[in-house]
Design a protein around this motif. Sequence first.
Motif, PDB file in Angstrom:
ATOM      1  N   ARG A  47     -23.978  13.583 -42.145  1.00 51.74           N
ATOM      2  CA  ARG A  47     -24.345  13.056 -40.825  1.00 51.74           C
ATOM      3  C   ARG A  47     -25.012  14.115 -39.947  1.00 51.74           C
ATOM      4  NH1 ARG A  47     -22.725   8.416 -38.459  1.00 51.74           N
ATOM      5  NH2 ARG A  47     -21.611   6.887 -39.726  1.00 51.74           N
ATOM      6  N   GLY A  50     -28.496  15.262 -42.086  1.00 51.06           N
ATOM      7  CA  GLY A  50     -29.460  14.211 -42.370  1.00 51.06           C
ATOM      8  C   GLY A  50     -29.771  14.135 -43.862  1.00 51.06           C
ATOM      9  N   VAL A  51     -30.554  13.132 -44.261  1.00 51.11           N
ATOM     10  CA  VAL A  51     -30.849  12.920 -45.679  1.00 51.11           C
ATOM     11  C   VAL A  51     -31.592  14.109 -46.276  1.00 51.11           C
ATOM     12  CG1 VAL A  51     -32.040  11.451 -47.345  1.00 51.11           C
ATOM     13  CG2 VAL A  51     -30.920  10.418 -45.360  1.00 51.11           C
ATOM     14  N   LYS A 256     -35.529  14.134 -49.929  1.00 53.52           N
ATOM     15  CA  LYS A 256     -34.863  12.934 -49.410  1.00 53.52           C
ATOM     16  C   LYS A 256     -34.189  12.173 -50.541  1.00 53.52           C
ATOM     17  CE  LYS A 256     -35.624   8.695 -46.775  1.00 53.52           C
ATOM     18  NZ  LYS A 256     -36.615   7.840 -46.060  1.00 53.52           N
ATOM     19  N   SER A 330     -23.886   6.245 -42.452  1.00 51.98           N
ATOM     20  CA  SER A 330     -24.941   5.660 -41.616  1.00 51.98           C
ATOM     21  C   SER A 330     -25.946   4.935 -42.503  1.00 51.98           C
ATOM     22  CB  SER A 330     -25.663   6.700 -40.743  1.00 51.98           C
ATOM     23  OG  SER A 330     -26.628   7.425 -41.476  1.00 51.98           O
ATOM     24  N   GLN A 331     -26.725   4.088 -41.890  1.00 52.98           N
ATOM     25  CA  GLN A 331     -27.682   3.248 -42.606  1.00 52.98           C
ATOM     26  C   GLN A 331     -28.744   4.086 -43.325  1.00 52.98           C
ATOM     27  OE1 GLN A 331     -26.964  -0.023 -42.582  1.00 52.98           O
ATOM     28  NE2 GLN A 331     -28.540  -0.379 -44.130  1.00 52.98           N
ATOM     29  N   ARG A 332     -28.926   5.329 -42.890  1.00 51.47           N
ATOM     30  CA  ARG A 332     -29.924   6.199 -43.512  1.00 51.47           C
ATOM     31  C   ARG A 332     -29.638   6.441 -44.992  1.00 51.47           C
ATOM     32  NH1 ARG A 332     -29.680  11.475 -39.934  1.00 51.47           N
ATOM     33  NH2 ARG A 332     -27.464  10.947 -40.109  1.00 51.47           N
ATOM     34  N   PHE A 333     -28.367   6.308 -45.391  1.00 49.85           N
ATOM     35  CA  PHE A 333     -27.972   6.595 -46.764  1.00 49.85           C
ATOM     36  C   PHE A 333     -27.741   5.329 -47.593  1.00 49.85           C
ATOM     37  CE2 PHE A 333     -26.982  10.516 -44.555  1.00 49.85           C
ATOM     38  CZ  PHE A 333     -27.314  11.501 -45.470  1.00 49.85           C
TER      39      PHE A 333
END
Length: 427
Positions: A47, A50-51, A256, A330-333
């Motif tokens: 978190r 970040g990715v 990423k 989170s939605q990023r993952f």
Amino acid sequence: MISVTPILKKIERALTKKKNIQDVLKVFSSNILTLGVSFISSVLVARNLGVQGKGFLTVLLVYPGLIMTLSQMGIRQASVYEIGRKKFSYANIVKNIASMFLIMSIIGAVGCFFLISSTNQGNFTTPMMLLAVLTIPFGLIQAYTGGIFLGKEKIGLSTVFGWLPPVLNLLFLVFLVIILKVGIIGVLLSTLFAGIPVVAYAIYKVSREVKLNLGFDKEIFKSLLSLGAVYALAVFINSLNYRIDIILLEKLSNAKTVGLYSIGVNFAELGLQVPAAIGLVIFSRSSNASNSAEFSKKMIKPLRYGLLIGIVIALLIIAISPVLIPFIYSQRFSGSVPMLQLLMPGIIALIGYKIIGFDLAGKGKPWVSVFSSIPGLVVNIILNFILIPEYGGRGAAIASSISYTVMALVQWVVYKRILKKIKDKEI
């Protein structure tokens, strides 16, 4: 007159069975604690970095992880075997292990730094690389002392070095990464700061049993290295097989994708906690067993239980991951979910592979793991080159699942033949 021998044998079997169950529960509870704490740390790191940041960190730590497994030289496993068979004195074995630690720490750290430097594409600073390679000496001393405790069948004590480092690491992560926002440097410093008290505790516990000195005994060195080299090769090839997808993802894809894939791998490894607990106890017991064939026969039941529980956990992970991963990370993952699901069939195959591998290692036959892991590694590399350019992280997951299945099948065939030979020899 009633003979007491059968009664005594029954009591001994009951006590042995109870002790085995207690040891499995100790290792399992330690693994669960380790897993839970490591999971929280993983969430905090993901978190905050970040990715892409998580991807960079994963790539940075790949080479120290590989070098650490190679630098161990199989001494952890070899020391369990040698201490268990009691050919050499315990004190002399410890002295020689201490000397090996010093030598391999220097070689491993220096070699790893040059390896990272030569492959660095401008993503890592010199302080980052230095902190990454410094994790090698800390990891080595934990591995070496862990082997000493397992060799003495002090399984409960060995579990301390499983859960204590991640607990301390989490505390430092909160301070350095969450509060001070130090980033990747903070993650690396947390690992090092957590290792200092663990190493001190390990040295203290060993020193209470034997005087710590450096020593060199040609026969002990030769025995540890000859057996350890095979263990090391087996562990290194397996580690390379587990990490080759990360290395190739970085080369054939991007940071990423690596970040997403690493989260999938973390979740997938949840399914390995039960066999890891069972296998560690099997390793310690197998190295001290007087009748190898009889021990392996008894091992079939825990193997079945481990497979069954592992399958249940794997199915549960597949079912809940679409909701759990986006919620936690989170939605990023969310892109990690299909990668995780494609990894799970291979994880199930790894359960049997690992449990059998621990028994073979305890019997002093680690070469079987080498024999079975090489075909898996070759399959993994070929499939990664074919699938990653087209499917990215999903392709890497498919390649790994197929590779792990090949490893498990080859090992099972060889294992059955070895058991037959041992049984024929001991009859």
